[in-house]
Design a protein around this motif. Structure first.
Motif, mmCIF file in Angstrom:
data_model
loop_
_atom_site.group_PDB
_atom_site.id
_atom_site.type_symbol
_atom_site.label_atom_id
_atom_site.label_comp_id
_atom_site.label_asym_id
_atom_site.label_seq_id
_atom_site.Cartn_x
_atom_site.Cartn_y
_atom_site.Cartn_z
ATOM 1 N N ILE A 1 37.503 77.050 26.577
ATOM 2 C CA ILE A 1 38.799 76.660 27.144
ATOM 3 C C ILE A 1 39.768 76.277 26.028
ATOM 4 O O ILE A 1 40.949 76.644 26.064
ATOM 5 C CB ILE A 1 38.621 75.523 28.164
ATOM 6 C CG1 ILE A 1 37.865 76.024 29.388
ATOM 7 C CG2 ILE A 1 39.964 74.954 28.581
ATOM 8 C CD1 ILE A 1 37.439 74.936 30.345
ATOM 9 N N ILE A 2 39.271 75.542 25.019
ATOM 10 C CA ILE A 2 40.132 75.173 23.893
ATOM 11 C C ILE A 2 40.618 76.421 23.161
ATOM 12 O O ILE A 2 41.802 76.531 22.809
ATOM 13 C CB ILE A 2 39.382 74.217 22.940
ATOM 14 C CG1 ILE A 2 39.197 72.856 23.607
ATOM 15 C CG2 ILE A 2 40.120 74.066 21.621
ATOM 16 C CD1 ILE A 2 38.282 71.914 22.866
ATOM 17 N N LEU A 3 39.722 77.396 22.944
ATOM 18 C CA LEU A 3 40.127 78.650 22.306
ATOM 19 C C LEU A 3 41.146 79.404 23.155
ATOM 20 O O LEU A 3 42.100 79.987 22.632
ATOM 21 C CB LEU A 3 38.910 79.533 22.035
ATOM 22 C CG LEU A 3 37.988 79.075 20.913
ATOM 23 C CD1 LEU A 3 36.741 79.952 20.852
ATOM 24 C CD2 LEU A 3 38.718 79.087 19.591
ATOM 25 N N LEU A 4 40.947 79.379 24.467
ATOM 26 C CA LEU A 4 41.884 80.061 25.360
ATOM 27 C C LEU A 4 43.252 79.399 25.343
ATOM 28 O O LEU A 4 44.282 80.088 25.341
ATOM 29 C CB LEU A 4 41.328 80.058 26.790
ATOM 30 C CG LEU A 4 41.273 81.411 27.431
ATOM 31 C CD1 LEU A 4 39.894 81.634 27.989
ATOM 32 C CD2 LEU A 4 42.276 81.484 28.522
ATOM 33 N N ILE A 5 43.270 78.064 25.338
ATOM 34 C CA ILE A 5 44.551 77.353 25.263
ATOM 35 C C ILE A 5 45.252 77.686 23.957
ATOM 36 O O ILE A 5 46.455 77.951 23.929
ATOM 37 C CB ILE A 5 44.340 75.832 25.423
ATOM 38 C CG1 ILE A 5 43.937 75.497 26.854
ATOM 39 C CG2 ILE A 5 45.599 75.059 25.055
ATOM 40 C CD1 ILE A 5 43.539 74.044 27.064
ATOM 41 N N GLY A 6 44.509 77.689 22.856
ATOM 42 C CA GLY A 6 45.106 78.019 21.563
ATOM 43 C C GLY A 6 45.621 79.443 21.502
ATOM 44 O O GLY A 6 46.716 79.705 20.994
ATOM 45 N N ALA A 7 44.837 80.381 22.025
ATOM 46 C CA ALA A 7 45.254 81.784 21.990
ATOM 47 C C ALA A 7 46.481 82.027 22.853
ATOM 48 O O ALA A 7 47.387 82.778 22.466
ATOM 49 C CB ALA A 7 44.106 82.678 22.443
ATOM 50 N N THR A 8 46.530 81.407 24.009
ATOM 51 C CA THR A 8 47.691 81.607 24.868
ATOM 52 C C THR A 8 48.919 80.876 24.333
ATOM 53 O O THR A 8 50.039 81.312 24.568
ATOM 54 C CB THR A 8 47.401 81.165 26.307
ATOM 55 O OG1 THR A 8 46.924 79.825 26.290
ATOM 56 C CG2 THR A 8 46.385 82.059 26.956
ATOM 57 N N ALA A 9 48.693 79.763 23.641
ATOM 58 C CA ALA A 9 49.839 79.060 23.044
ATOM 59 C C ALA A 9 50.428 79.877 21.895
ATOM 60 O O ALA A 9 51.645 79.920 21.715
ATOM 61 C CB ALA A 9 49.419 77.687 22.554
ATOM 62 N N ILE A 10 49.565 80.533 21.128
ATOM 63 C CA ILE A 10 50.045 81.363 20.018
ATOM 64 C C ILE A 10 50.767 82.597 20.537
ATOM 65 O O ILE A 10 51.846 82.953 20.066
ATOM 66 C CB ILE A 10 48.873 81.752 19.093
ATOM 67 C CG1 ILE A 10 48.380 80.530 18.345
ATOM 68 C CG2 ILE A 10 49.286 82.846 18.110
ATOM 69 C CD1 ILE A 10 47.101 80.758 17.572
ATOM 70 N N SER A 11 50.168 83.237 21.550
ATOM 71 C CA SER A 11 50.772 84.472 22.059
ATOM 72 C C SER A 11 51.911 84.210 23.034
ATOM 73 O O SER A 11 52.646 85.125 23.382
ATOM 74 C CB SER A 11 49.713 85.333 22.733
ATOM 75 O OG SER A 11 49.254 84.704 23.906
ATOM 76 N N ASN A 12 52.028 82.981 23.515
ATOM 77 C CA ASN A 12 53.095 82.596 24.442
ATOM 78 C C ASN A 12 53.088 83.474 25.693
ATOM 79 O O ASN A 12 54.133 83.888 26.175
ATOM 80 C CB ASN A 12 54.451 82.643 23.742
ATOM 81 C CG ASN A 12 55.438 81.694 24.375
ATOM 82 O OD1 ASN A 12 55.053 80.889 25.226
ATOM 83 N ND2 ASN A 12 56.681 81.767 23.965
ATOM 84 N N SER A 13 51.875 83.753 26.194
ATOM 85 C CA SER A 13 51.761 84.670 27.321
ATOM 86 C C SER A 13 51.208 84.006 28.579
ATOM 87 O O SER A 13 50.600 84.664 29.400
ATOM 88 C CB SER A 13 50.845 85.835 26.936
ATOM 89 O OG SER A 13 49.537 85.352 26.706
ATOM 90 N N ILE A 14 51.404 82.719 28.731
ATOM 91 C CA ILE A 14 50.886 82.042 29.908
ATOM 92 C C ILE A 14 52.009 81.233 30.554
ATOM 93 O O ILE A 14 52.892 80.726 29.877
ATOM 94 C CB ILE A 14 49.684 81.153 29.552
ATOM 95 C CG1 ILE A 14 48.926 80.737 30.799
ATOM 96 C CG2 ILE A 14 50.106 79.960 28.743
ATOM 97 C CD1 ILE A 14 47.579 80.145 30.505
ATOM 98 N N ASP A 15 51.966 81.172 31.852
ATOM 99 C CA ASP A 15 52.959 80.379 32.555
ATOM 100 C C ASP A 15 52.462 78.943 32.700
ATOM 101 O O ASP A 15 51.358 78.599 32.290
ATOM 102 C CB ASP A 15 53.263 81.002 33.915
ATOM 103 C CG ASP A 15 52.036 81.102 34.797
ATOM 104 O OD1 ASP A 15 50.913 81.022 34.267
ATOM 105 O OD2 ASP A 15 52.203 81.270 36.014
ATOM 106 N N ALA A 16 53.282 78.115 33.277
ATOM 107 C CA ALA A 16 52.945 76.692 33.384
ATOM 108 C C ALA A 16 51.731 76.470 34.284
ATOM 109 O O ALA A 16 50.891 75.618 33.992
ATOM 110 C CB ALA A 16 54.142 75.913 33.924
ATOM 111 N N GLY A 17 51.606 77.239 35.355
ATOM 112 C CA GLY A 17 50.466 77.083 36.256
ATOM 113 C C GLY A 17 49.154 77.408 35.587
ATOM 114 O O GLY A 17 48.148 76.723 35.785
ATOM 115 N N GLY A 18 49.133 78.459 34.776
ATOM 116 C CA GLY A 18 47.919 78.813 34.059
ATOM 117 C C GLY A 18 47.539 77.780 33.018
ATOM 118 O O GLY A 18 46.363 77.462 32.830
ATOM 119 N N LEU A 19 48.540 77.230 32.337
ATOM 120 C CA LEU A 19 48.275 76.201 31.338
ATOM 121 C C LEU A 19 47.763 74.929 31.992
ATOM 122 O O LEU A 19 46.827 74.292 31.492
ATOM 123 C CB LEU A 19 49.538 75.917 30.528
ATOM 124 C CG LEU A 19 49.376 74.942 29.371
ATOM 125 C CD1 LEU A 19 48.412 75.496 28.342
ATOM 126 C CD2 LEU A 19 50.720 74.653 28.741
#
Length: 161
Positions: free
Chosen positions: A38-56
């Motif tokens: 989950i930590i890796l997923l949060i980091g990857a999505t934060a870097i790629s900026n490809s997640i919406d607020a609900g997913g985060l």
């Protein structure tokens, strides 16, 4: 360092059931692994900026459940930790199905078997039935909210003589 990690995993205080005492180290490894993913997923999505607020928010809640589950397990409450782990595995499926309905990707249906397997192998019979009923309720709720049935195309039969 590896020996210290093994010793830390094996020493789960206040678990008196011998079966749960044997299962606790592997459950800790599963929880820690899920938390790291989950930590890796949060980091990857934060870097790629490809997640919406609900997913985060879903990822942060999942991470919180993993940390709480590990703390509860370390304090000796095995069944509560398993219940939190089962809810942790159901949360992403709930998020995907509520957003996409039954048009979700096919792997999500297989992912729904993970909470059933975890509750069946680690939990008790009550937890297994609660998980199954929760999944059935999830599907029923999604069917009610996403599938709209229109009866306007139906016509009544006419009497032909």
């Amino acid at each position: 360092m590896l020996n210290q990690m093994r010793k830390w995993l094996r020493t789960t205080p206040a678990i008196t059931n011998p079966i749960q005492c044997q299962q606790a180290p592997m459950l800790q490894v599963i929880i820690i692994g899920i938390a790291l993913l989950i930590i890796l997923l949060i980091g990857a999505t934060a870097i790629s900026n490809s997640i919406d607020a609900g997913g985060l928010i879903s990822l942060v809640i999942s991470l919180g459940l993993a940390v709480i589950s590990l703390q509860i397990l370390r304090r000796g409450h095995f069944n509560i930790a398993v219940a939190l782990l089962v809810s942790l595995t159901l949360l992403p499926d709930l998020a995907v199905f509520t957003r996409l309905g039954f048009n979700a990707y096919w792997a999500t249906f297989f992912a729904l078997s993970i909470p059933i397997i975890l509750s069946g192998l680690l939990g008790n019979l009550r937890m297994l039935w609660a998980t199954i009923i929760l999944i059935i309720g999830l599907f029923s709720w999604i069917m009610i909210t996403t599938i709209s049935v229109s009866y306007t195309h139906l016509t009544l039969p006419t009497n032909r003589e």
